[in-house]
Design a protein around this motif. Sequence first.
Motif, PDB file in Angstrom:
ATOM      1  N   THR A  25      -8.677   7.826  -6.290  1.00  0.00           N
ATOM      2  CA  THR A  25      -8.057   9.088  -5.885  1.00  0.00           C
ATOM      3  C   THR A  25      -7.696   9.968  -7.076  1.00  0.00           C
ATOM      4  O   THR A  25      -7.367  11.135  -6.907  1.00  0.00           O
ATOM      5  N   ASN A  70      -7.048   2.868  -5.054  1.00  0.00           N
ATOM      6  CA  ASN A  70      -6.087   3.887  -5.455  1.00  0.00           C
ATOM      7  C   ASN A  70      -6.552   4.624  -6.701  1.00  0.00           C
ATOM      8  O   ASN A  70      -6.369   5.838  -6.825  1.00  0.00           O
ATOM      9  N   GLY A 116      -1.846   7.966  -2.532  1.00  0.00           N
ATOM     10  CA  GLY A 116      -2.616   7.978  -3.772  1.00  0.00           C
ATOM     11  C   GLY A 116      -2.096   8.973  -4.783  1.00  0.00           C
ATOM     12  O   GLY A 116      -1.028   9.572  -4.617  1.00  0.00           O
ATOM     13  N   ASP A 138       0.844  -1.199   0.000  1.00  0.00           N
ATOM     14  CA  ASP A 138       0.000   0.000   0.000  1.00  0.00           C
ATOM     15  C   ASP A 138       0.874   1.242   0.000  1.00  0.00           C
ATOM     16  O   ASP A 138       1.981   1.234   0.553  1.00  0.00           O
ATOM     17  N   HIS A 150      -4.474   1.909  -1.666  1.00  0.00           N
ATOM     18  CA  HIS A 150      -4.364   3.270  -1.162  1.00  0.00           C
ATOM     19  C   HIS A 150      -4.221   3.190   0.354  1.00  0.00           C
ATOM     20  O   HIS A 150      -5.056   2.567   1.021  1.00  0.00           O
ATOM     21  N   GLU A 205     -14.071   8.320  -1.895  1.00  0.00           N
ATOM     22  CA  GLU A 205     -13.024   7.391  -2.321  1.00  0.00           C
ATOM     23  C   GLU A 205     -13.455   5.953  -2.075  1.00  0.00           C
ATOM     24  O   GLU A 205     -14.222   5.662  -1.151  1.00  0.00           O
TER      25      GLU A 205
END
Length: 479
Positions: free
Chosen positions: A178, A175, A80, A77, A232, A280
Amino acid sequence: MMKQLITVDLGASSGRVMLGTFNGSHIELKEWHRFDSYHLVNGSHCEWDIELINREIRHGIDLLLDAGIIPDAIGIDTWGVDFVLTDAQGQQIGKAVSYRDSRTQGVMEQVLSELGAERIYSATGIQFMPFNTIFQLKALIDEQPDWLDKVSCLQFIPDYLGYLLTGEKNCEYTNATTSQLLNCRSRDWDTSLLEELNIPKSWFLPVSPTNRAIGTYDVHGLSIPVISIASHDTASAVAAVPFRDPSAAFISSGTWSLIGIEEEEALSTESARQLNVANEGGVEKFRVLKNVSGLWFAQKVREELKISSFSELVQLAEAAPAFTCFIDTNEPRFLNPTSMQEEIKTYLRETGQQVPEDAGTLVRAIFESLALLYSEVVEDMESLRGGAIPCINIVGGGCQNQLLNQLCADACKREVFAGPIEASAIGNLVCQLIALGAVEDLKAARSLIANSFPVTQFNPRADNNFYAFQQHANSIRQN
């Protein structure tokens, strides 16, 4: 049921390779390798040293393998919006430019004047921030570098790091959201928006679901599955929130503060646009949130003043006088100043306020201003939802800051539950467990987290003077 999983958790200032262990009823995390200094400044540009990050990830995995640990999977991870462009052979083209780079200066305003904020927001439901992928790509397209026609594929940072391990391309959902280019209803790329901005649709991979294996990292005779988790970092952090009440708000506290609620559907209404709220993607629900200033201010001040540790900085703030001045931490001037403390002092002089004479008073003012900002965002979320927010869960590295936790409870007039600390890494870990079928779903994962990590409660104090501080802040903003 024993599982040993590698969680690669990259923040804006440091990265960690950690080992997560699950014994069927309890999870643990242990850091094996930490690295930093992968944020570069070349001339006037800020970029990410992707080669260094890749080497450090592999080195961290090697350390685990050298210790005789055979992991069941790996998950990555990161932050973003940022991305890597590659050619038809999968080779990187151009630099992995950082969201703190100045190339997007004025671009958001240009795009909004051409397309209109309503049109973009109704499609994407994403908070307008000058460094969003949409504006980075618009800046790139307008710049027209000589390699632009060689671009074959865009991958966000965690997907590209996964590609370097597996050779498999991927575009993970959380992700991708974003970017401000994904339609929040279809959950696919908004083709008309791309066309209007002259951004080639051919660059974009199909959006893939969270929590699935994308390939294997083949090393030392092993084939280790690589899982595309909620890549993300905030999506992973929110997955790790052990909500005591599903109506509670969350704050993912770190360099940035992500403040929001979970909802079944995106809240992309005109009211949400006026509040500049992001919708998101999450593991199971939308993360309806605002991305606002966080501990970046205090981190920069500590760095500039060469204070040995963040805990020492907090101790100085605890001993300092309260409510000496207000800092509007959302001012663009604070995004990446040459000197944070000097920029703050200049702002205070310009707004006719007292300038702190010592580090403790300055940092306390930062924390109080952040807590006030938190209270305003929580009230916005409550009005947007049309229902009460009973309490707040703070996760991430910032939840170790007990002074800020208490100030948050005071400003928001709500109970605050702080923990777990390593939220992004923990969320990464439980997403891998869900993908492997070792944990049933997010509800079960959060119950597992609640039983595995401590949470500290903070109650609001009466007569804490935040009302007067709010009035002072309002007068500063109006002037």
